[in-house]
Design a protein around this motif. Structure first.
Motif, short mmCIF file in Angstrom:
data_model
loop_
_atom_site.label_atom_id
_atom_site.label_comp_id
_atom_site.label_asym_id
_atom_site.label_seq_id
_atom_site.Cartn_x
_atom_site.Cartn_y
_atom_site.Cartn_z
N ILE A 179 0.87 -1.18 0.00
CA ILE A 179 0.00 0.00 0.00
C ILE A 179 0.90 1.22 0.00
N ARG A 180 0.74 2.08 -1.01
CA ARG A 180 1.49 3.33 -1.09
C ARG A 180 0.58 4.47 -0.68
N ARG A 181 0.94 5.15 0.41
CA ARG A 181 0.16 6.27 0.92
C ARG A 181 1.07 7.50 0.96
N GLY A 182 0.92 8.35 -0.05
CA GLY A 182 1.83 9.47 -0.19
C GLY A 182 3.22 8.96 -0.54
N ASN A 183 4.20 9.32 0.27
CA ASN A 183 5.57 8.86 0.06
C ASN A 183 5.92 7.66 0.93
N ASP A 184 4.93 7.13 1.66
CA ASP A 184 5.17 6.02 2.57
C ASP A 184 4.64 4.72 1.99
N THR A 185 5.30 3.62 2.36
CA THR A 185 4.84 2.27 2.02
C THR A 185 4.35 1.61 3.29
N ILE A 186 3.11 1.15 3.27
CA ILE A 186 2.47 0.58 4.46
C ILE A 186 2.39 -0.93 4.32
N VAL A 187 2.83 -1.63 5.35
CA VAL A 187 2.73 -3.09 5.36
C VAL A 187 1.25 -3.48 5.45
N PRO A 188 0.78 -4.31 4.54
CA PRO A 188 -0.66 -4.64 4.50
C PRO A 188 -1.09 -5.63 5.57
N ARG A 189 -1.11 -5.17 6.83
CA ARG A 189 -1.63 -6.02 7.90
C ARG A 189 -3.16 -6.02 7.88
N GLY A 190 -3.73 -6.96 8.57
CA GLY A 190 -5.19 -7.11 8.54
C GLY A 190 -5.92 -5.94 9.15
N ASP A 191 -5.33 -5.22 10.11
CA ASP A 191 -6.00 -4.12 10.78
C ASP A 191 -5.77 -2.77 10.11
N VAL A 192 -5.08 -2.75 8.97
CA VAL A 192 -4.83 -1.50 8.27
C VAL A 192 -6.11 -1.03 7.58
N VAL A 193 -6.47 0.23 7.82
CA VAL A 193 -7.68 0.81 7.21
C VAL A 193 -7.28 1.48 5.90
N LEU A 194 -7.97 1.13 4.83
CA LEU A 194 -7.69 1.70 3.52
C LEU A 194 -8.35 3.07 3.40
N LEU A 195 -7.63 4.02 2.84
CA LEU A 195 -8.12 5.38 2.71
C LEU A 195 -8.17 5.78 1.24
N ALA A 196 -9.02 6.75 0.94
CA ALA A 196 -9.09 7.27 -0.42
C ALA A 196 -7.76 7.88 -0.82
N GLY A 197 -7.31 7.58 -2.02
CA GLY A 197 -6.03 8.06 -2.49
C GLY A 197 -4.91 7.07 -2.33
N ASP A 198 -5.15 5.98 -1.57
CA ASP A 198 -4.12 4.96 -1.42
C ASP A 198 -3.86 4.27 -2.76
N LYS A 199 -2.59 3.94 -3.00
CA LYS A 199 -2.23 3.16 -4.18
C LYS A 199 -2.11 1.71 -3.74
N ILE A 200 -3.07 0.87 -4.18
CA ILE A 200 -3.15 -0.53 -3.76
C ILE A 200 -2.45 -1.40 -4.79
N VAL A 201 -1.57 -2.26 -4.33
CA VAL A 201 -0.88 -3.21 -5.21
C VAL A 201 -1.35 -4.61 -4.85
N ILE A 202 -2.00 -5.29 -5.80
CA ILE A 202 -2.52 -6.63 -5.54
C ILE A 202 -2.01 -7.59 -6.60
N GLY A 203 -2.02 -8.88 -6.27
CA GLY A 203 -1.64 -9.91 -7.22
C GLY A 203 -2.70 -10.04 -8.30
N ALA A 204 -2.26 -10.38 -9.52
CA ALA A 204 -3.18 -10.51 -10.65
C ALA A 204 -2.65 -11.54 -11.63
N VAL A 205 -3.56 -12.13 -12.40
CA VAL A 205 -3.16 -13.08 -13.44
C VAL A 205 -2.49 -12.31 -14.56
#
Length: 400
Positions: free
Chosen positions: A302-328
């Motif tokens: 998860i990229r939030r501004g200039n920070d990279t956030i470890v995707p733990r289960g309790d992390v709340v997603l916010l508008a503007g976050d850059k989400i990186v997910i696995g894909a085929v």
């Protein structure tokens, strides 16, 4: 200064530090500063060279003066910014200690001499010739390009790892040079008192002979002097071969180390998909554990501004976050890449803190998995055998 103002200043200082740090390309401002810094250095060096030609100096002399004034002013501002952000460069030290360490470091001295000699003649007019000589130090700033090219870093690593052997070879050369100069002086002084007038004349001869240059301005004429010169010439070939062999062996070791990394730490590339979370998206405001995702997908980063956030289960997603997910994988290139690296017993990263690792500035560690635990990749974290390290990298390829 209250706590809020102090925290705000630390944020600004950290932002300035990232801007002046060469090779940090996560922001257009940082990239722009690198371009300006490199451009100013190239312009300054080009002007310094062209100004030595009388015809060019006669036609464009005023332009050369203005260009040098502006570029030297930029070097001065850059030095001040680096002094201000020194606590970010040495986070474990006090402000005064970090500033002192930067100012007296090789990089700090080079940065200081890049602009200070230009202004010193104002206060010391008699030393203008000597001050101009110190301006040549600016060319050493070119070595900051190392941050962009890992191949140049390999050369630095080899020289650093073999510095003891190289110093030993230099000591041997200096000892032979001194001994041969004194011997040649003893053999040739009476025959050529004007040529081998003192021990320094012998040092000049021995240096040019041992280093296989042989200018020919000083040479022996006596039979014993000629015989001794032949012996020294043979030794000179060996003396040049010693540091060459040390450096060559260092490159072989580096190649072997990289090969072991490939054997002991297998890498598996994972293709990814990224998107920006909008306010109206159903994921906005939810924790990761509450998301309804397919079993074969996961949030990698998860990229939030200039920070990279470890995707733990309790992390709340916010508008503007850059989400990186696995894909085929689909046709076309991807803009992102995630590497999973297994730290083996012989891996060169085993036992080293993350801040000590020599990795490209274009990629960074986003996650370390140790057993069943996910660890935030702080600079002080020491990697161990069995760790899974996830490297995140942005590619410059265009989407198909």
């Amino acid at each position: 200064m209250n706590i809020k103002e102090t925290n705000n200043w630390r944020v600004v200082r950290a932002r300035l530090f990232k801007m002046v740090s060469v090779g940090v390309i996560d922001d257009p401002i940082n990239q722009g500063y690198d371009v300006i810094s490199t451009g100013a250095l190239i312009i300054n060096l080009a002007v310094s060279v062209m100004a030595t030609f009388d015809n060019l100096n006669a036609m464009y002399g005023d332009f050369f003066v203005v260009a040098e004034q502006l570029t030297v002013l930029f070097f001065g501002i850059d030095y001040v910014l680096r002094v201000i952000t020194a606590p970010e460069l040495y986070p474990g030290k006090s402000r005064a200690a970090s500033v002192a360490k930067y100012c007296f470091s090789a990089a700090g001295v080079i940065d200081l001499l890049s602009f200070l000699p230009y202004y010193l003649p104002v206060f010391f007019p008699s030393g203008i010739a000597a001050f101009k000589m110190f301006r040549v130090v600016r060319i050493l700033r070119l070595f900051r390009i190392n941050a962009y090219y890992d191949s140049l870093n390999v050369i630095t690593e080899v020289l650093n790892s073999k510095k003891q052997q190289l110093l030993s070879s230099v000591f041997i050369i200096a000892t032979l040079m001194l001994g041969s100069s004194l011997c040649m002086y003893s053999l040739e002084h009476e025959a050529q008192p004007e040529v081998f007038a003192n021990a320094f004349s012998g040092i000049w001869w021995s240096a040019s002979t041992l280093l296989t240059v042989g200018y020919g301005d000083i040479y022996p004429v006596t039979p014993m002097g000629k015989f001794f010169s032949i012996c020294i010439t043979f030794l000179g070939v060996g003396m040049v071969a010693i540091p060459t062999g040390i450096i060559s062996a260092g490159f072989v070791e580096q190649y072997t180390q990289f090969k072991q990394m490939g054997e002991s730490g297998k890498e598996r590339q994972i293709q990814l998909l990224d998107f920006i979370l909008l306010p109206e998206d159903s994921w906005t405001g939810k924790t990761i554990r509450d998301l309804d995702m397919p079993a074969n997908t996961l949030i990698a980063a998860i990229r939030r501004g200039n920070d990279t956030i470890v995707p733990r289960g309790d992390v709340v997603l916010l508008a503007g976050d850059k989400i990186v997910i696995g894909a085929v994988p689909i046709r076309g290139s991807n803009s992102l890449e995630l590497k999973e690296m297994n730290i083996g017993t012989k891996h060169s990263w085993n036992g080293f803190a993350i801040r000590e690792l020599d990795i490209s500035r274009r990629e960074f560690i986003v996650l370390v998995k140790r057993g069943d635990n996910m660890i935030v990749p702080r600079g002080s974290l020491i990697l161990r055998e069995g760790d899974l390290v996830y490297l995140y990298k942005e590619l410059n390829e265009k989407r198909a």
